[in-house]
Enzyme design. Structure first.
Site, PDB file in Angstrom:
ATOM      1  CG  LEU A  90      -1.677   1.302   1.493  1.00 40.63           C
ATOM      2  CD1 LEU A  90      -2.645   1.599   0.354  1.00 40.63           C
ATOM      3  CD2 LEU A  90      -2.449   1.229   2.810  1.00 40.63           C
ATOM      4  CD  GLU A  91       3.216   4.868  -4.284  1.00 38.61           C
ATOM      5  OE1 GLU A  91       2.413   4.487  -5.168  1.00 38.61           O
ATOM      6  OE2 GLU A  91       4.312   5.380  -4.554  1.00 38.61           O
ATOM      7  CB  ILE A  92       0.155   6.080   2.537  1.00 38.52           C
ATOM      8  CG1 ILE A  92      -0.817   4.940   2.844  1.00 38.52           C
ATOM      9  CG2 ILE A  92      -0.298   7.394   3.172  1.00 38.52           C
ATOM     10  CD1 ILE A  92      -1.148   4.746   4.285  1.00 38.52           C
TER      11      ILE A  92
END
Ligand code: NAI
Length: 722
Positions: A477-479
């Site tokens: 997951l890339e925030i």
């Protein structure tokens, strides 16, 4: 009588002659195996052997939710030579052989993760019982770390569950829950958590009674097999049958790993030697293989990734240690398409948070709910969860075509079409309905989050949560934070992502963030090589040989050629002509080639084996007759990828090199055994990397100019990782 010590093993002898052995490494949250315990194990086994009153034993963990997580990595890191590592393996083998040779039945009582050395210990026991708790998983992840199980696992596992099943667990690192473990014969019983200890004691007593009655064969019971299982076993019992099985396993492995993961080969070797030449020779092959692998480059990189992942688990995503994540009790999701349904699944099933899933019409909502149901059904079919549990989880997602229920959401993820005006609209809708502390997270893959936040009346609550497809499988997951995103918002999203089972990196907003940007550079180079006349298969094969799971051209079909073109435009706007695709590529979209989704792209999508759709060369106006060295193909693409990653670090898009490595490996399939782009550069050396890039720049163009940070690192002779 209890012997209390500050050691890892505790012995208590119950009234009825059962020895309760509790493994509890002092001062650590979970148990791991260290060579220092060998003496302790030995003394304990001697004590049990010498006590005639002990009739049976139970081996249990003193940690609340963990049995034994495997070997201690610091111990492995300490090994400087293959001989040292080999000796370590022999020590472990010796300890577990002493356990297996005890003259009384020993029952392993397993609750919580039981991995690697944990399984090896359990295998050396007479019998195994585990809990049906979701926290209980059994698996041998050594292969994923470039290693093999070095304490007898390659020998005992196939003898217990059969060669084919054992190779499957050993070569995939797959973890199984209680029910599946029972089906495989890896455990003899599955019980609820509260009665684990009693059930294990009862079983030890039963086995002891059998033994007294002279039924020693009761020590190692095989699971009842179905017809297919029996057939498989029959195959495994004959020499030629086994030969065939090992040949098939080697073939499948080499197709998957292309020789890049020697651990798999050593695992098959050790298992085969054990059956061909006897278990002693098998133990020997296992120890030698272990020694060789511990000091291999692959294991060094893979263990490095493991440490990086662990460090990320403890990272809140913000630098200020005083910032706490806020509770998320209810999540809203806009868009029940491919991504929205996947996000709903991981939120309800893994994080245990109920979700409201909205789409623009009934058909959309139904399709989304059906997609969630399908993931549950697959798991039920595989035996991972029960139908009742699947139903319970499924009903945690409710569908809607309006915003009812959204006012109660602490966080709303939008996964509607990739269209800025639409995203602005739904953002305004949500803000008008919810309180000032409701977070608005976008799953966009290319629209800058700051552009999105322009429509917001409270931009501090706007953030990007970029999931990858398929959401339930892809680990990253890339925030994405803008300059305005509040720290508590970031920390809350990071915490949620971890609960959803994701490895989370936080990056700063910018065109293409981190992952889309480096992927764009990579694909751009592949497209250039293609238009230079290199056949599509050659390009995809070259990158697969280099270690990517799929080639860049087929990936373009998967992502969608139209999507790639759109993203390409964003990249050109931001980074100029270096990111411009070769002009011929625009003809593909004009020819209505979108890739897999409309079954028209670089490959054919009919029935049968996937082949290159040769008509694509005509559309592109090229003759695919150029031969290029596969290493050149792979390195051109890989250098563009790695150089772009360094630019992201230099510009502050990435917080650190660790995140860049993890993002590339877990989001984009960069070869894990190469450690990620930054570790790869460290291995090559910054100076050498600059020289290679300059070389390409001289012949191929400015797009290969080394990132300023890389040039600096080369000048100062620095590394990204210590
Ligand atoms: P999709 O087309 O499968 O789903 C989009 C859904 O949004 C559709 O079901 C549509 O009916 C619905 N929708 C449209 N307007 C709506 C509205 N006003 N309210 C509620 N729902 C509405 O698209 P997909 O692939 O799920 O992508 C969604 C977003 O995720 C896009 O921004 C995309 O760029 C991004 N993304 C996609 C990835 C992929 O691999 N497909 C990967 C990462 C991000």
């Amino acid at each position: 009588m209890t012997q209390r010590t500050d050691k890892a093993l505790r012995l208590e002898i119950l009234d009825d002659g059962i020895a309760m052995v509790t493994f509890d490494v002092p001062g650590e949250p979970q148990n791991t195996l260290k060579d220092a315990f060998a003496g302790e194990f030995e003394a304990l086994f001697r004590r049990i052997r010498d006590d005639d009153d002990i009739e049976g034993a139970v081996f249990i963990s003193g940690k609340p939710d963990s049995f034994l997580a495997g070997a201690d990595f610091d111990m492995l890191k300490g090994c400087k030579t293959a001989r040292e590592a080999e000796a370590l393996s022999r020590t472990g083998q010796q300890a577990f052989r002493a356990l297996a040779a005890l003259n009384i039945p020993v029952v392993a009582a397993i609750h919580g993760p039981c991995l690697g050395g944990g399984v090896e210990l359990a295998l050396a026991c007479t019998s195994r019982i585990c809990t049906d708790d979701p926290k209980t998983v059994l698996g041998m992840p050594e292969m994923m770390l470039g290693l093999l199980p070095g304490a007898g696992g390659t020998q005992r596992l196939p003898r217990l569950i059969g060669i084919a099943n054992a190779l499957d667990l050993l070569l995939t690192g797959r973890q199984v829950r209680g029910r599946k473990a029972l089906k495989l014969g890896l455990v003899d019983d599955v019980v609820p958590r509260p009665i684990l200890e009693t059930a294990a004691v009862e079983r030890a007593k039963l086995l002891a009674a059998r033994q007294r009655a002279g039924k020693r064969e009761g020590r190692r019971r095989r699971v009842a097999l179905d017809a297919a299982g029996l057939q498989e076993l029959a195959l495994e019992r004959t020499g030629p049958g086994r030969k065939l099985l090992f040949r098939q396993a080697r073939k499948a492995l080499s197709k998957k790993t292309r020789g890049n993961y020697p651990a798999g080969e050593r695992i098959i070797d050790a298992v085969e030697v054990g059956f061909d030449k006897g278990i002693e020779a098998g133990f020997d092959a296992e120890a030698r293989g272990f020694g060789e692998l511990v000091v291999s480059d692959q294991a060094r990189q893979l263990i490095g990734i493991y440490f990086a992942q662990n460090a990320l688990k403890k990272d809140s995503g913000v630098d200020d240690p005083g910032v706490e994540p806020r509770p998320v009790r209810r999540v809203g999701i806009l868009g029940a398409g491919l991504m929205g349904s996947g996000i709903a699944y991981v939120t309800t099933t893994r994080a245990g948070i109920p979700c409201r899933l909205k789409d623009k019409d009934d058909a959309g909502v139904l399709a989304g709910l059906k997609a969630v149901r399908k993931i549950h059904d697959k798991r039920v079919k595989r035996g991972s969860i029960s139908r009742t549990e699947a139903d319970r989880l499924y009903y945690q997602v409710t569908g809607s075509i309006d915003y009812r229920g959204f006012e109660q959401c602490d966080l709303v993820v939008e996964a509607v079409f990739e269209n800025l005006a639409l995203k602005h609209q739904v953002l305004r809708d949500i803000e008008s309905l919810t309180g000032p502390e409701t977070i608005f997270a976008s799953n966009t893959s290319s629209i800058p989050i700051s552009r999105l936040a322009e429509a917001s009346s409270r931009p501090e609550t706007v953030i990007g949560m970029h999931y990858f497809s398929p959401v339930e499988k892809m680990p990253l997951l890339e925030i994405i934070t803008t300059g305005q995103t509040a720290d508590w918002v970031t920390a809350t999203c990071v915490a949620l992502g971890k609960e959803q089972g994701k490895t989370v990196i936080v990056v700063r907003d910018g065109p293409g963030f981190y992952t889309t940007r480096i992927l764009a550079a990579f694909m751009n180079e592949a497209a250039r090589i293609l238009t230079e006349g290199v056949p599509i298969e050659d390009i995809d094969e070259a990158l697969k040989n280099w270690g990517f799971p799929v080639g860049p051209i087929i990936l373009m079909d998967e992502v969608g050629i139209d999507v790639a073109e759109k993203v390409g435009k964003v990249m050109i706007d931001a980074f100029g002509q270096d990111m411009a695709p070769p002009p011929a590529m625009t003809r593909l979209v004009a020819d209505n080639r979108k890739g897999r989704k409309n079954k028209k792209g670089f490959y054919t999508y009919g029935s049968g084996k996937k082949k290159v759709d040769r008509s694509v060369y005509r559309v592109l106006g090229i003759k695919p007759d150029r031969r290029m060295d596969p290493v050149t193909i792979a390195e051109r693409c890989a250098w563009r990828f790695a150089n772009e990653a360094v630019k992201c670090l230099g510009e502050g898009v990435l917080r650190c090199a660790r995140d860049g490595d993890i993002g590339a490996i877990f989001g984009l399939g960069f070869p894990p055994f190469r450690g990620g782009p930054f570790r790869y550069i460290d291995d090559v050396g910054a100076e050498n990397a600059v020289a290679q890039l300059e070389g390409h720049a001289a012949t191929l163009g400015d797009r290969f100019r080394p990132a300023p940070l890389l040039a600096e690192m080369a000048r100062d002779n620095r590394r990204f990782h210590p």
